[in-house]
Design a protein around this motif. Structure first.
Motif, short mmCIF file in Angstrom:
data_model
loop_
_atom_site.label_atom_id
_atom_site.label_comp_id
_atom_site.label_asym_id
_atom_site.label_seq_id
_atom_site.Cartn_x
_atom_site.Cartn_y
_atom_site.Cartn_z
N LYS A 27 0.82 -1.21 0.00
CA LYS A 27 0.00 0.00 0.00
C LYS A 27 0.86 1.27 0.00
O LYS A 27 0.94 1.96 -1.00
CB LYS A 27 -0.94 -0.01 1.20
CG LYS A 27 -1.98 1.06 1.15
CD LYS A 27 -3.01 0.89 2.25
CE LYS A 27 -4.03 2.01 2.12
NZ LYS A 27 -5.09 1.92 3.07
N LEU A 28 1.47 1.58 1.12
CA LEU A 28 2.32 2.76 1.25
C LEU A 28 3.69 2.33 1.77
O LEU A 28 3.81 1.36 2.51
CB LEU A 28 1.72 3.76 2.24
CG LEU A 28 0.42 4.44 1.86
CD1 LEU A 28 -0.12 5.25 3.03
CD2 LEU A 28 0.62 5.34 0.65
N ALA A 29 4.72 3.08 1.38
CA ALA A 29 6.07 2.79 1.86
C ALA A 29 6.72 4.08 2.33
O ALA A 29 6.55 5.13 1.72
CB ALA A 29 6.90 2.15 0.76
N ALA A 30 7.46 3.99 3.43
CA ALA A 30 8.24 5.12 3.91
C ALA A 30 9.52 5.17 3.10
O ALA A 30 10.24 4.18 2.99
CB ALA A 30 8.55 4.96 5.40
N THR A 31 9.80 6.32 2.52
CA THR A 31 11.00 6.48 1.71
C THR A 31 11.50 7.92 1.84
O THR A 31 10.90 8.73 2.52
CB THR A 31 10.74 6.09 0.23
OG1 THR A 31 11.97 6.05 -0.47
CG2 THR A 31 9.78 7.05 -0.43
N VAL A 32 12.60 8.21 1.18
CA VAL A 32 13.21 9.53 1.25
C VAL A 32 12.61 10.41 0.16
O VAL A 32 12.50 10.01 -1.00
CB VAL A 32 14.74 9.42 1.06
CG1 VAL A 32 15.39 10.79 1.03
CG2 VAL A 32 15.35 8.57 2.15
N ASN A 37 10.00 12.65 -6.52
CA ASN A 37 8.86 11.84 -6.05
C ASN A 37 7.82 12.62 -5.24
O ASN A 37 6.88 12.04 -4.74
CB ASN A 37 9.35 10.61 -5.26
CG ASN A 37 10.07 10.95 -3.98
OD1 ASN A 37 10.10 12.08 -3.54
ND2 ASN A 37 10.66 9.94 -3.37
N THR A 38 8.01 13.92 -5.09
CA THR A 38 7.00 14.74 -4.43
C THR A 38 6.55 15.83 -5.39
O THR A 38 7.33 16.28 -6.23
CB THR A 38 7.55 15.37 -3.13
OG1 THR A 38 8.74 16.11 -3.45
CG2 THR A 38 7.88 14.32 -2.09
N LEU A 52 4.78 7.12 0.48
CA LEU A 52 4.38 7.17 -0.92
C LEU A 52 3.71 5.87 -1.32
O LEU A 52 4.03 4.80 -0.78
CB LEU A 52 5.59 7.42 -1.81
CG LEU A 52 6.30 8.76 -1.62
CD1 LEU A 52 7.55 8.82 -2.48
CD2 LEU A 52 5.37 9.91 -1.96
N PRO A 53 2.81 5.92 -2.29
CA PRO A 53 2.15 4.69 -2.74
C PRO A 53 3.13 3.76 -3.45
O PRO A 53 4.02 4.20 -4.17
CB PRO A 53 1.09 5.19 -3.73
CG PRO A 53 1.13 6.66 -3.71
CD PRO A 53 2.31 7.11 -2.96
N VAL A 54 2.94 2.49 -3.22
CA VAL A 54 3.68 1.45 -3.93
C VAL A 54 2.94 1.19 -5.23
O VAL A 54 1.75 0.90 -5.22
CB VAL A 54 3.78 0.17 -3.08
CG1 VAL A 54 4.41 -0.97 -3.87
CG2 VAL A 54 4.54 0.44 -1.79
N THR A 55 3.63 1.32 -6.36
CA THR A 55 2.97 1.13 -7.66
C THR A 55 3.15 -0.27 -8.21
O THR A 55 2.38 -0.71 -9.06
CB THR A 55 3.48 2.16 -8.69
OG1 THR A 55 4.90 2.02 -8.81
CG2 THR A 55 3.13 3.58 -8.25
N SER A 56 4.16 -0.99 -7.73
CA SER A 56 4.38 -2.38 -8.13
C SER A 56 4.83 -3.16 -6.91
O SER A 56 5.79 -2.77 -6.24
CB SER A 56 5.43 -2.46 -9.23
OG SER A 56 5.75 -3.80 -9.52
N CYS A 57 4.15 -4.25 -6.62
CA CYS A 57 4.44 -5.06 -5.45
C CYS A 57 4.48 -6.52 -5.90
O CYS A 57 3.44 -7.12 -6.16
CB CYS A 57 3.37 -4.83 -4.39
SG CYS A 57 3.67 -5.69 -2.84
N GLY A 69 8.04 2.26 -6.55
CA GLY A 69 7.17 3.43 -6.50
C GLY A 69 7.80 4.56 -7.29
O GLY A 69 8.81 4.36 -7.97
N ASN A 70 7.22 5.73 -7.18
CA ASN A 70 7.72 6.90 -7.88
C ASN A 70 9.08 7.31 -7.30
O ASN A 70 9.17 7.86 -6.22
CB ASN A 70 6.71 8.05 -7.76
CG ASN A 70 7.15 9.28 -8.50
OD1 ASN A 70 8.02 9.23 -9.36
ND2 ASN A 70 6.54 10.41 -8.17
#
Length: 127
Positions: A27-32, A37-38, A52-57, A69-70
Motif C-alpha cells: 500500500k504505502l512505503a516510507a521512503t526519502v 517523487n513529491t 508514498l504509494p507502492v505502484t508495483s508489489c 514506486g515513484n
C-alpha cells in the motif's frame, strides 16, 4: 539509512520502517523525499521521510515482496512478528535490498546500549 558509498549530501539514501506483521506491504512505503517523487508545490524538504504509494508489489518468496514506486525501490519481509521494509531512492537500484531486509533482527537492551550516544552518564539514567 546510509550506505558506505553514499554521497555526502547530508541526505539519507534509504529508510527502514517496521510495522505490525499484519500491515499491507503493497500500500504505502516510507521512503526519502527527492526532487522527483513529491509534487512541485509540496513543502516537504528533500531528504525527509515521506509515505508514498507502492505502484508495483511483486511477491518474492514466502512473506517477502519487491516494491517499486515513484523514484524509489524497496523490499519488505515479514519476520520476528513484524513487517520490515527497506526503501531507497532510485539512485540506489544496485543494492541488494532483500539481503539488507533479511538481516534485520530485533535487538535487546544489551545490544542497543553501545549505540546510545546521548552523552548522559549511567548514573543519570539510573535515577
Amino acid at each position: 539509512m546510509f550506505f558506505q558509498d553514499t554521497t555526502m549530501d547530508g541526505n539519507d539514501d534509504g529508510v527502514v520502517s517496521v510495522a505490525p506483521a499484519t500491515a499491507n506491504p503493497c500500500k504505502l512505503a516510507a521512503t526519502v523525499a527527492t526532487g522527483h517523487n513529491t509534487p512541485d508545490n509540496d513543502p516537504t524538504p528533500v531528504g525527509s521521510v515521506v509515505l508514498l504509494p507502492v505502484t508495483s508489489c511483486t511477491p518474492d518468496g514466502k512473506d517477502a515482496w519487491r516494491l517499486i514506486g515513484n523514484d524509489f525501490t524497496g523490499y519488505a519481509v515479514r519476520s520476528h512478528g513484524v513487517l520490515a521494509t527497506v526503501c531507497v531512492d532510485s539512485a540506489r537500484t544496485h543494492d541488494d535490498l532483500s539481503a539488507v531486509a533479511r538481516t534485520l533482527h530485533p535487538l535487546d537492551d544489551h545490544s542497543l546500549w553501545p549505540h546510545l550516544s546521548l552523552g548522559w552518564s549511567a548514573t543519570w539514567l539510573a535515577m
